[in-house]
Design a protein around this motif. Sequence first.
Motif, PDB file in Angstrom:
ATOM      1  N   VAL A 105      69.600 110.145  63.423  1.00  0.00           N
ATOM      2  CA  VAL A 105      69.096 109.221  64.250  1.00  0.00           C
ATOM      3  C   VAL A 105      68.162 109.653  65.601  1.00  0.00           C
ATOM      4  O   VAL A 105      68.999 111.362  65.900  1.00  0.00           O
ATOM      5  CB  VAL A 105      70.686 108.373  64.435  1.00  0.00           C
ATOM      6  CG1 VAL A 105      69.992 107.550  65.617  1.00  0.00           C
ATOM      7  CG2 VAL A 105      71.318 107.892  63.520  1.00  0.00           C
ATOM      8  N   ILE A 106      67.195 109.569  66.020  1.00  0.00           N
ATOM      9  CA  ILE A 106      66.505 109.859  66.865  1.00  0.00           C
ATOM     10  C   ILE A 106      67.653 108.474  67.969  1.00  0.00           C
ATOM     11  O   ILE A 106      66.555 107.206  67.842  1.00  0.00           O
ATOM     12  CB  ILE A 106      65.142 109.432  66.864  1.00  0.00           C
ATOM     13  CG1 ILE A 106      64.813 110.889  66.287  1.00  0.00           C
ATOM     14  CG2 ILE A 106      65.234 110.347  69.053  1.00  0.00           C
ATOM     15  CD1 ILE A 106      63.854 111.475  66.474  1.00  0.00           C
ATOM     16  N   LEU A 107      68.035 109.278  69.217  1.00  0.00           N
ATOM     17  CA  LEU A 107      68.231 107.991  70.479  1.00  0.00           C
ATOM     18  C   LEU A 107      68.028 108.109  71.113  1.00  0.00           C
ATOM     19  O   LEU A 107      67.919 109.078  71.415  1.00  0.00           O
ATOM     20  CB  LEU A 107      69.819 108.065  70.123  1.00  0.00           C
ATOM     21  CG  LEU A 107      70.743 107.492  71.348  1.00  0.00           C
ATOM     22  CD1 LEU A 107      70.785 106.140  70.393  1.00  0.00           C
ATOM     23  CD2 LEU A 107      72.278 107.707  71.624  1.00  0.00           C
ATOM     24  N   LEU A 108      66.932 107.397  71.481  1.00  0.00           N
ATOM     25  CA  LEU A 108      66.226 107.347  72.986  1.00  0.00           C
ATOM     26  C   LEU A 108      67.002 106.689  73.955  1.00  0.00           C
ATOM     27  O   LEU A 108      67.256 105.773  74.227  1.00  0.00           O
ATOM     28  CB  LEU A 108      64.750 106.524  72.317  1.00  0.00           C
ATOM     29  CG  LEU A 108      63.974 106.631  71.499  1.00  0.00           C
ATOM     30  CD1 LEU A 108      62.644 105.985  71.384  1.00  0.00           C
ATOM     31  CD2 LEU A 108      63.864 108.297  71.650  1.00  0.00           C
ATOM     32  N   ARG A 109      67.045 107.699  75.179  1.00  0.00           N
ATOM     33  CA  ARG A 109      67.437 106.784  76.413  1.00  0.00           C
ATOM     34  C   ARG A 109      66.532 106.404  77.643  1.00  0.00           C
ATOM     35  O   ARG A 109      65.145 107.380  77.182  1.00  0.00           O
ATOM     36  CB  ARG A 109      68.697 108.566  77.248  1.00  0.00           C
ATOM     37  CG  ARG A 109      67.771 109.601  77.745  1.00  0.00           C
ATOM     38  CD  ARG A 109      68.529 110.762  77.838  1.00  0.00           C
ATOM     39  NE  ARG A 109      67.828 111.908  78.322  1.00  0.00           N
ATOM     40  CZ  ARG A 109      67.076 112.942  78.101  1.00  0.00           C
ATOM     41  NH1 ARG A 109      67.995 113.195  77.139  1.00  0.00           N
ATOM     42  NH2 ARG A 109      66.477 113.740  78.220  1.00  0.00           N
ATOM     43  N   PRO A 110      67.015 106.030  78.407  1.00  0.00           N
ATOM     44  CA  PRO A 110      68.559 105.307  78.370  1.00  0.00           C
ATOM     45  C   PRO A 110      68.392 104.430  77.264  1.00  0.00           C
ATOM     46  O   PRO A 110      67.557 103.721  76.542  1.00  0.00           O
ATOM     47  CB  PRO A 110      68.139 104.512  79.629  1.00  0.00           C
ATOM     48  CG  PRO A 110      66.985 103.821  79.411  1.00  0.00           C
ATOM     49  CD  PRO A 110      66.392 104.721  79.404  1.00  0.00           C
ATOM     50  N   PHE A 111      70.326 104.780  76.477  1.00  0.00           N
ATOM     51  CA  PHE A 111      70.425 103.776  75.947  1.00  0.00           C
ATOM     52  C   PHE A 111      71.455 102.832  76.126  1.00  0.00           C
ATOM     53  O   PHE A 111      72.174 103.373  76.784  1.00  0.00           O
ATOM     54  CB  PHE A 111      71.260 104.749  74.299  1.00  0.00           C
ATOM     55  CG  PHE A 111      71.654 106.053  74.523  1.00  0.00           C
ATOM     56  CD1 PHE A 111      72.971 105.404  74.843  1.00  0.00           C
ATOM     57  CD2 PHE A 111      71.009 106.962  75.090  1.00  0.00           C
ATOM     58  CE1 PHE A 111      73.820 106.654  74.503  1.00  0.00           C
ATOM     59  CE2 PHE A 111      72.376 107.853  75.231  1.00  0.00           C
ATOM     60  CZ  PHE A 111      73.352 107.572  75.029  1.00  0.00           C
ATOM     61  N   ARG A 112      72.623 102.193  75.182  1.00  0.00           N
ATOM     62  CA  ARG A 112      73.367 100.979  75.451  1.00  0.00           C
ATOM     63  C   ARG A 112      74.400 101.905  74.312  1.00  0.00           C
ATOM     64  O   ARG A 112      74.395 102.910  74.022  1.00  0.00           O
ATOM     65  CB  ARG A 112      73.156  99.863  75.188  1.00  0.00           C
ATOM     66  CG  ARG A 112      71.721  99.038  76.366  1.00  0.00           C
ATOM     67  CD  ARG A 112      72.128  97.743  75.776  1.00  0.00           C
ATOM     68  NE  ARG A 112      71.125  97.157  76.303  1.00  0.00           N
ATOM     69  CZ  ARG A 112      71.003  96.272  77.678  1.00  0.00           C
ATOM     70  NH1 ARG A 112      72.212  96.098  77.961  1.00  0.00           N
ATOM     71  NH2 ARG A 112      69.657  95.890  78.249  1.00  0.00           N
ATOM     72  N   ILE A 113      75.967 101.703  75.354  1.00  0.00           N
ATOM     73  CA  ILE A 113      76.558 101.705  74.710  1.00  0.00           C
ATOM     74  C   ILE A 113      76.535 102.035  72.953  1.00  0.00           C
ATOM     75  O   ILE A 113      76.884 102.185  72.696  1.00  0.00           O
ATOM     76  CB  ILE A 113      78.037 101.815  75.879  1.00  0.00           C
ATOM     77  CG1 ILE A 113      78.241 102.335  76.450  1.00  0.00           C
ATOM     78  CG2 ILE A 113      79.031 101.645  74.281  1.00  0.00           C
ATOM     79  CD1 ILE A 113      79.537 102.392  77.789  1.00  0.00           C
ATOM     80  N   ARG A 114      76.100 100.593  72.848  1.00  0.00           N
ATOM     81  CA  ARG A 114      76.133  99.313  71.395  1.00  0.00           C
ATOM     82  C   ARG A 114      75.380 100.627  70.386  1.00  0.00           C
ATOM     83  O   ARG A 114      75.817 100.662  69.808  1.00  0.00           O
ATOM     84  CB  ARG A 114      75.664  97.918  71.806  1.00  0.00           C
ATOM     85  CG  ARG A 114      75.967  97.814  70.440  1.00  0.00           C
ATOM     86  CD  ARG A 114      75.605  95.972  70.401  1.00  0.00           C
ATOM     87  NE  ARG A 114      74.315  96.484  69.779  1.00  0.00           N
ATOM     88  CZ  ARG A 114      72.954  95.942  71.142  1.00  0.00           C
ATOM     89  NH1 ARG A 114      73.009  95.444  71.935  1.00  0.00           N
ATOM     90  NH2 ARG A 114      71.615  95.930  70.120  1.00  0.00           N
TER      91      ARG A 114
END
Length: 129
Positions: A105-114
Motif C-alpha cells: 500500500v502507498i498511503l499519501l499524507r495527509p491521510f485520515r485515520i480511516r
Amino acid sequence: MSTPEASSTSAVVVAGDEETRVLLRGLLRLHHFRVDGEAEGATQAMELLAHHHPTLLVVDVNLAEGTIPRLLADARALLPKLRTILVAPASRPPPPESVPGGPDVILLRPFRIRQFAEALRPPAPPTSP
C-alpha cells in the motif's frame, strides 16, 4: 471497522523524522498493533526485522539513511510474507515503477485515520469461481 487480531499483528516503523515515527506508532497502537521497534533508516530497520519478525513494516519515504527500494527488497527477502505500507506526501507521490516489487500500500499524507485503518487490512483472499 474490523481490527486485526492483536496476538498476531506486530509492526516496525521506519522514518527519518522522530515526529513521524511517533505519529505512526500511535496510529498502529490505536489499531491494536504491537510496535516492536522504530528505526531512522534502512540498516537499523533490517536489524529490527531480523530480530522481531513482524507482520507489518510501515515506512515513511524520508529515511535517515538507505533507500526505499533497497529496504523493501531486503525486507521481503528476509520475510517474504511481510506486508509493507509506504507513507509519502501527496505532493510528491512515488511513481510505482520507482519501487520495484513495491509496497503493498502507498498511503499519501495527509491521510485520515480511516484511510490508515484501511491500509492496515490485508487484501481479501481471491475468490474461486
